[in-house]
Design a protein around this motif. Structure first.
Motif, mmCIF file in Angstrom:
data_model
loop_
_atom_site.group_PDB
_atom_site.id
_atom_site.type_symbol
_atom_site.label_atom_id
_atom_site.label_comp_id
_atom_site.label_asym_id
_atom_site.label_seq_id
_atom_site.Cartn_x
_atom_site.Cartn_y
_atom_site.Cartn_z
ATOM 1 N N PRO A 1 34.744 29.782 18.104
ATOM 2 C CA PRO A 1 34.124 28.458 18.056
ATOM 3 C C PRO A 1 33.384 28.170 16.754
ATOM 4 C CG PRO A 1 33.473 29.634 20.048
ATOM 5 C CD PRO A 1 34.241 30.573 19.205
ATOM 6 N N LEU B 1 40.492 31.449 18.552
ATOM 7 C CA LEU B 1 39.609 30.461 19.165
ATOM 8 C C LEU B 1 38.129 30.722 18.909
ATOM 9 C CD1 LEU B 1 41.380 30.072 22.604
ATOM 10 C CD2 LEU B 1 41.376 28.465 20.728
ATOM 11 N N SER C 1 41.455 21.802 18.156
ATOM 12 C CA SER C 1 41.355 22.435 19.472
ATOM 13 C C SER C 1 42.614 22.201 20.294
ATOM 14 C CB SER C 1 40.148 21.897 20.234
ATOM 15 O OG SER C 1 38.980 22.204 19.555
ATOM 16 N N LEU C 2 43.153 20.989 20.252
ATOM 17 C CA LEU C 2 44.379 20.709 20.991
ATOM 18 C C LEU C 2 45.571 21.457 20.402
ATOM 19 C CD1 LEU C 2 44.012 16.912 21.780
ATOM 20 C CD2 LEU C 2 43.906 18.827 23.366
ATOM 21 N N LEU D 1 45.413 24.383 18.990
ATOM 22 C CA LEU D 1 45.264 25.783 19.397
ATOM 23 C C LEU D 1 45.633 25.987 20.867
ATOM 24 C CD1 LEU D 1 42.060 26.908 17.529
ATOM 25 C CD2 LEU D 1 44.388 27.679 17.173
ATOM 26 N N LEU D 2 45.475 24.952 21.682
ATOM 27 C CA LEU D 2 45.875 25.069 23.078
ATOM 28 C C LEU D 2 47.391 25.113 23.225
ATOM 29 C CD1 LEU D 2 43.403 22.713 24.946
ATOM 30 C CD2 LEU D 2 43.529 25.190 25.037
ATOM 31 N N LEU E 1 37.698 18.283 15.121
ATOM 32 C CA LEU E 1 37.422 19.242 16.193
ATOM 33 C C LEU E 1 38.400 19.066 17.348
ATOM 34 C CD1 LEU E 1 35.377 21.464 16.884
ATOM 35 C CD2 LEU E 1 34.048 19.741 18.077
ATOM 36 N N LEU E 2 38.658 17.837 17.732
ATOM 37 C CA LEU E 2 39.570 17.561 18.839
ATOM 38 C C LEU E 2 41.006 17.937 18.489
ATOM 39 C CD1 LEU E 2 39.811 16.255 21.665
ATOM 40 C CD2 LEU E 2 40.325 14.127 20.494
ATOM 41 N N LEU F 1 35.860 26.905 14.204
ATOM 42 C CA LEU F 1 36.275 25.532 14.504
ATOM 43 C C LEU F 1 35.194 24.530 14.114
ATOM 44 C CD1 LEU F 1 37.905 25.979 18.018
ATOM 45 C CD2 LEU F 1 39.053 25.676 15.836
#
Length: 121
Positions: free
Chosen positions: A14, A12, A70-71, A73-74, A66-67, A17
């Motif tokens: 940043p 993660l 990130s999702l 990786l969650l 980016l969205l 990303l």
């Protein structure tokens, strides 16, 4: 030397990303400019319209990448990140073997008669 698995903190970062999203946005913007003929002889109005459209496409792709990343990786379970995977990921889990004290079922005996289809010929 031991092999260390990546931690969730490593996944993660940043800056990585943002860098990936910026790279995708830059690529989308350049492709849009080339496809709209910005680098050819055009009038000033056509060139400015191409730049505006390229900026909009680049912004949308930046936010979308980016969205989405990130999702994704969650969705990674923190407990699964440290586990070593030593089998193919898409194969189903192996069934559990019976314990030493369990009685085998009728078809599981090693000396059980095989049907004609089980001969392997």
């Amino acid at each position: 030397m031991s092999h260390e698995s990546p931690t969730r903190r490593d996944l993660l970062k940043p800056l990585q990303l943002l860098g990936m999203a910026f790279g995708a946005a830059l690529f989308a913007g350049v492709v849009t400019l080339v496809s709209m003929g910005f680098f050819q002889q055009r009038t000033a109005g056509e060139a400015s319209r191409a730049v505006v459209v390229a900026l909009v496409i680049a912004g949308v792709s930046f936010i979308a990448v980016l969205l989405i990343v990130s999702l994704l990786l969650l969705a990674v379970d923190p407990a699964q990140v440290t586990k070593q995977i030593d089998k193919p990921v898409l194969l189903p889990d192996e069934p559990e073997k019976p314990a030493a004290g369990d009685e085998p079922e009728a078809g599981d005996e090693p000396g059980a008669a095989a049907s004609p289809d089980d001969t392997g010929r």
